[in-house]
Design an enzyme around this catalytic site. Structure first.
Site, PDB file in Angstrom:
ATOM      1  N   CYS A  15      26.338  40.044  41.055  1.00  0.00           N
ATOM      2  CA  CYS A  15      27.603  40.576  40.784  1.00  0.00           C
ATOM      3  C   CYS A  15      27.100  41.519  40.188  1.00  0.00           C
ATOM      4  O   CYS A  15      28.239  42.587  39.967  1.00  0.00           O
ATOM      5  CB  CYS A  15      28.380  39.043  39.503  1.00  0.00           C
ATOM      6  SG  CYS A  15      28.275  37.617  40.241  1.00  0.00           S
ATOM      7  N   CYS A  21      38.414  32.271  33.706  1.00  0.00           N
ATOM      8  CA  CYS A  21      37.841  32.135  35.306  1.00  0.00           C
ATOM      9  C   CYS A  21      38.013  33.129  35.681  1.00  0.00           C
ATOM     10  O   CYS A  21      39.098  33.245  36.268  1.00  0.00           O
ATOM     11  CB  CYS A  21      37.522  31.294  35.560  1.00  0.00           C
ATOM     12  SG  CYS A  21      36.609  30.365  34.952  1.00  0.00           S
ATOM     13  N   SER A  22      37.569  34.025  36.497  1.00  0.00           N
ATOM     14  CA  SER A  22      37.585  35.483  36.867  1.00  0.00           C
ATOM     15  C   SER A  22      38.087  34.757  38.777  1.00  0.00           C
ATOM     16  O   SER A  22      37.012  34.083  38.939  1.00  0.00           O
ATOM     17  CB  SER A  22      36.777  36.211  37.312  1.00  0.00           C
ATOM     18  OG  SER A  22      35.450  35.752  37.226  1.00  0.00           O
ATOM     19  N   ILE A  79      38.604  34.109  43.031  1.00  0.00           N
ATOM     20  CA  ILE A  79      37.699  34.814  44.138  1.00  0.00           C
ATOM     21  C   ILE A  79      38.611  35.614  44.643  1.00  0.00           C
ATOM     22  O   ILE A  79      39.918  35.797  44.618  1.00  0.00           O
ATOM     23  CB  ILE A  79      37.713  33.490  45.264  1.00  0.00           C
ATOM     24  CG1 ILE A  79      37.094  32.566  43.853  1.00  0.00           C
ATOM     25  CG2 ILE A  79      36.877  33.986  46.419  1.00  0.00           C
ATOM     26  CD1 ILE A  79      35.196  32.553  44.429  1.00  0.00           C
ATOM     27  N   LYS A 106      38.882  40.323  35.404  1.00  0.00           N
ATOM     28  CA  LYS A 106      40.208  38.499  34.537  1.00  0.00           C
ATOM     29  C   LYS A 106      41.300  38.205  35.936  1.00  0.00           C
ATOM     30  O   LYS A 106      41.629  38.038  36.614  1.00  0.00           O
ATOM     31  CB  LYS A 106      39.974  38.256  33.449  1.00  0.00           C
ATOM     32  CG  LYS A 106      40.907  37.250  32.885  1.00  0.00           C
ATOM     33  CD  LYS A 106      40.568  36.238  33.692  1.00  0.00           C
ATOM     34  CE  LYS A 106      41.724  34.837  33.911  1.00  0.00           C
ATOM     35  NZ  LYS A 106      42.052  35.221  35.174  1.00  0.00           N
ATOM     36  N   HIS A 132      37.509  40.356  41.177  1.00  0.00           N
ATOM     37  CA  HIS A 132      36.063  40.048  41.145  1.00  0.00           C
ATOM     38  C   HIS A 132      35.341  39.884  42.496  1.00  0.00           C
ATOM     39  O   HIS A 132      34.962  39.060  42.877  1.00  0.00           O
ATOM     40  CB  HIS A 132      35.836  39.451  40.250  1.00  0.00           C
ATOM     41  CG  HIS A 132      34.158  38.854  40.133  1.00  0.00           C
ATOM     42  ND1 HIS A 132      33.449  40.358  40.415  1.00  0.00           N
ATOM     43  CD2 HIS A 132      33.151  38.330  39.462  1.00  0.00           C
ATOM     44  CE1 HIS A 132      32.290  40.179  39.933  1.00  0.00           C
ATOM     45  NE2 HIS A 132      32.120  38.907  39.442  1.00  0.00           N
TER      46      HIS A 132
END
Lengths: 383, 383
Positions: free
Chosen positions: B83, B206-207, B209, B327, B331
């Site tokens: 990442c 969670c960030s 997809i 977020k 991402h």
């Protein structure tokens, strides 16, 4: 920029290493390079790897390998350019040292290809070509090189026997390399009668699937010391071409290799005639023929004849692939470019054993991704 | 080394872009950056991408994108650090310019993540962690961050509400960013009641997809011109930590971020107190809390309290993630590090619109791979 030297080299015995992980084989090569260099630390590392995701289910290889070496928190960078990943990783390491950012840098490459089955490996390798316009239409990677071979045969009269002579030569060289995957000779008849992969390319025209790693240590030339005969990086150049073969002006001309080699020769201040030997990207026999032409070692269309005549063999006018090349040494794709550089350094040091080129001064390495969509050329100088 | 400036930025609207390919979205961002810079060519390109192989069946992205841009035979290099691939690609572009090797370099990132299903995406993302010792044992990537969150809550008294406040803040910022994937606000109650992913982390911790790309143009500072307010690269640093969480001295301390940030601050000649804003790697709410501590923006254990108090919000003491962060902005892993830099440049130019930080002088970007096995920190300066 600072002058840069290579002061250490390492490589494990290549082959189908089912009992070892990528960590094991990479660490063998890395520790050997560090020991050969006589350094007690590295400031940063670079690793070339084509597809950690598809071959091993592991990306993030820079961090993984810095950790494995016990040298975190050093910066670690993975570089990818398909089968030219190793050469491009070396180039980034070279720039990191030349720029003054780091002093002692480990440039390395690794690929662990035999933990997946043949179909998965064929798929993984095809990601070097254009998925949307080539592979999803059904062509494999050997199929693309077969197209190039067919045109070369049609246009220039290159023969099935000349293709075979490339494999014969590189197996003869590889038999002299104690770390090569295939340490045996083959005859032109054996090559021409081996199983058909993609007409006209047969099994013995193709480089193998290999597990392997290689590593070298790069420092400013001023830090090189007298532990080994000095080997300088005289030039570093990279270039690209269209990803898909059908977009090229000429299917039989490796423009990226031509462009990178011209730049590199200009930087080193030499012509191809000054070279003592070359390590080139013979992923298929036709590839070595095309590369010798693009590098200016043979006239256009004459690459096959040059191989058949012995000009490019050890003892010939310009030895090509004294290590055995990808064909016999093996082709763990991300490691190949670094292993070429290891061979160049050993040759220039005079430490290449039975395959030693006589009194070499300049050596060139050419590493290539896909069907030549990327090429990386380095020139090394003794002293 | 030469001083380096960023003179152009580009980014596409991020989201689930099923009608577009990686080539489309990357080219939108690249052409915008080139146009913003007012240049008519680039000398080389770098692209950060985490897993072209697993997400798209396409490696060799450097060559693919140089070709797509119609700028072959320029050298093109793909850089990967999970990442943190985008941040590390920028660092290599920076070194290429600082060294004198190239003058006009495009640093970019892309990830096309929604062409595979959720299980395949979860597998691909897990290749950022240690496959052999973590993922093959059954833990997912959110599961690893959940372990870090649990320990932080146990040791420092960090609360569920404090985790939620990170998401609330970043969604509030993201709602002001016309290119963000999620341009809506959420409440702490919504976050705390969203579906459980890996206890204590819930969906809104969670960030997402994301499909997306970003690009910036890097040149020697002497070539920057007066087209935009000048933005210098004041520092570039990268560091690593153990790949697997269980090998760390402290699961709650991001050593790679700490090391890289200290180096970067020393290079820029500033302390964290001098920073006007930061763009950091909030792949999960707990990640932003850990990063603010490792960067020295909050005391150890106080990251959650800092978010809940508003200190890290726009208008607060040190705005963190004015762009909306991973977020809310989204991402697309390989593009994230470059998008952070785009945001830093827009903020320092005073072109960040409704989310503009007041009169910023220094901005920091922190991009992180895996659970912090790699971190890349850059500091940018106005003028």
């Amino acid at each position: 920029m600072r002058d840069v030297a290579v002061i250490g080299v390492g490589m494990n015995r290549w082959g189908e290493l089912w009992e070892k992980s990528y960590r094991d084989i990479w660490t063998e090569a890395a520790l050997e390079a560090i020991s050969d260099a006589g350094v007690d630390h590295v400031d940063a590392l670079y690793v070339g790897c084509m597809s950690g995701g598809l071959f091993m289910g592991q990306e993030h290889l820079g961090a993984a390998l810095a950790d494995q070496l016990g040298m975190g928190p050093i910066p670690a960078t993975r570089v990818e350019s398909a089968c030219a990943s190793g050469g491009l990783a070396f180039r980034e390491a070279y720039l990191a040292v030349a720029s003054g950012e780091h002093d002692v840098v480990l440039a390395s490459g690794v690929e662990k290809m035999t933990d997946v089955d043949g179909a998965a490996a064929t798929y993984a390798l095809s990601t070097a070509a254009d998925q949307e316009y080539e592979c999803y239409q059904g062509i494999t990677f050997p199929g693309l090189y077969a197209l190039m071979a067919r045109l070369h045969m049609h246009r220039y009269g290159t023969t099935r026997e000349q293709l075979a002579e490339v494999a014969v030569k590189n197996h003869r060289h590889g038999a002299l390399n104690p770390l090569a995957q295939f340490q045996f000779s083959v005859t032109a008849k054996q090559v021409a009668e081996s199983v058909l992969v993609a007409d006209p390319l047969r099994l013995l025209d193709c480089s193998p699937i290999t597990d392997g790693a290689a590593a070298v240590v790069v420092v400013p030339a001023s830090m090189a010391g007298a532990r080994h005969p000095a080997v300088r990086v005289a030039a570093s150049a990279a270039a690209t071409d269209t990803l898909a073969l059908h977009d090229r002006d000429d299917l039989c001309w490796l423009k990226s290799t031509d462009v990178a080699a011209r730049k590199a020769c200009a930087q080193a201040g030499i012509t191809p005639a000054d070279l003592s030997f070359c390590e080139v990207h013979d992923c298929f026999t036709i590839a070595e023929i095309l590369v010798t032409e693009a590098l200016g070692l043979a006239e256009r269309g004459r690459g096959g004849a040059a191989a058949a005549s012995g000009e490019t063999a050890l003892g010939g006018r310009i030895p090509v692939n004294p290590s055995g090349g990808l064909k016999a040494k093996g082709h763990p794709v991300g490691a190949t470019g670094i292993a070429q550089i290891r061979e160049a350094v050993l040759q220039l040091r005079g430490e290449a054993g039975e395959r030693q080129v006589k009194d070499p001064k300049w050596g060139l390495t050419q590493n290539m991704g896909g069907t030549g969509a990327s090429s990386v050329v380095h020139i090394f100088r003794r002293g």
